[in-house]
Design an enzyme around this catalytic site. Structure first.
Site, short mmCIF file in Angstrom:
data_model
loop_
_atom_site.label_atom_id
_atom_site.label_comp_id
_atom_site.label_asym_id
_atom_site.label_seq_id
_atom_site.Cartn_x
_atom_site.Cartn_y
_atom_site.Cartn_z
N LYS A 212 7.40 12.82 -2.28
CA LYS A 212 6.36 13.26 -3.19
C LYS A 212 6.50 14.64 -3.85
O LYS A 212 6.33 14.79 -4.98
CB LYS A 212 4.98 12.80 -2.64
CG LYS A 212 4.97 11.10 -2.19
CD LYS A 212 3.52 11.07 -1.75
CE LYS A 212 3.27 9.64 -1.50
NZ LYS A 212 1.94 9.33 -0.96
N ASP B 73 -2.65 10.21 -3.54
CA ASP B 73 -2.11 9.19 -2.87
C ASP B 73 -3.23 7.95 -2.98
O ASP B 73 -4.07 8.26 -3.05
CB ASP B 73 -2.16 9.58 -1.26
CG ASP B 73 -1.66 8.69 -0.09
OD1 ASP B 73 -0.74 7.85 -0.61
OD2 ASP B 73 -2.41 8.10 0.70
#
Length: 268
Positions: free
Chosen positions: A196, A9
């Protein structure tokens, strides 16, 4: 079994609180690449908000990938070739726009080339997002959005206003869309089953990797899906306390180069 793919991230994870990549993080990522490990940026940002980081981290080689829009878009970084590309329908947008007005929160929609808002008084967090991801803002009425390819919508407002609105979102909305909070002032809405986690799972399968060969590093609720699908979930010290419950490892904070610590301790 050695780790061969690391999904990372950006905000609160890869970059520090000044939104910088520390020398330690840069060095660790280069060493991981040299060792044959795929380092994949996985972010809620659009591709325009990631381009400079990909350049700075030298993640533009053949065989490098990037996950943007919280999993709605997966691309080869060298060519821009799209592996996954998911978008919302115009009807989806209208439903979200109507709900945002009913709940009294600001909203914007994001395409691959811009941020669109029907809020005549443009919310400050729309301006913040524009600056963060290096994308222009356009004011358009809902009627003028019919021809746009919308990747995601965001409810954006002061944390207390947004939290109050979230409590009133109908249950059927969660059945129709992927909904994740990515910051105290951001709620992201995407096509159902887009996150994700699904993107990283698809990428790992494409590369022929087992679950044990994958790691993800994150800090916030929109990272939960990818943390749940990898064999080695890592949460930042500055991360959401609820996320730490599913972590295999807790690394240092983003201001202490936690990504570098994770790579050097559990990968290299």
């Amino acid at each position: 079994m050695s780790i061969k793919l690391i999904a990372v991230d950006i905000d609160g994870t890869l970059v520090n609180s000044k939104r910088e990549i520390t020398p330690e993080v840069f060095s660790a990522i280069q060493d991981a690449k040299q060792a044959g490990v795929k380092v994949v940026i996985a972010t809620g940002r659009p591709i325009a908000g990631v381009a400079k980081l990909l350049d700075d981290l030298q993640l533009r080689d053949e065989g490098d990938y990037v996950v943007t829009f919280n999993g709605a878009l997966v691309q080869e970084t060298a060519t821009g070739h799209e592996i996954i590309s998911e978008s919302l329908s115009y009807e989806d947008y209208l439903d979200m726009e109507f709900l945002s007005r009913k709940l009294g929160v600001h909203m914007h929609a994001i395409t691959k080339d811009g941020i669109y808002t029907a809020n005549r008084n443009i919310g400050k967090y729309t301006v913040h997002e524009s600056t963060l991801v290096n994308m222009p803002i356009f004011y358009r009425t809902p009627e003028e959005m019919a021809d746009k390819e919308i990747v995601k919508c965001m409810f954006i407002d002061e944390p207390e206003i947004l939290d109050a609105a979230i409590e009133k979102i109908p249950a059927e909305f969660y059945e129709c869309y992927s909904i994740n909070k990515s910051a105290p002032f951001y709620l992201e809405l995407l096509k159902k089953d887009v996150d994700k986690g699904s993107a990283i799972t698809h990428l790992a399968e494409k590369l022929g990797l087992t679950k044990d060969e994958t790691m993800a590093i994150g800090d916030e609720e929109n990272d939960r899906a990818m943390l749940e699908v990898v064999g080695n979930p890592v949460v930042m010290e500055n991360g959401n306390p609820e996320l730490k419950k599913i972590a295999k490892y807790i690394t240092k904070s983003n201001d202490e180069s936690g990504v570098a610590h994770a790579i050097r301790t559990w990968v290299l």
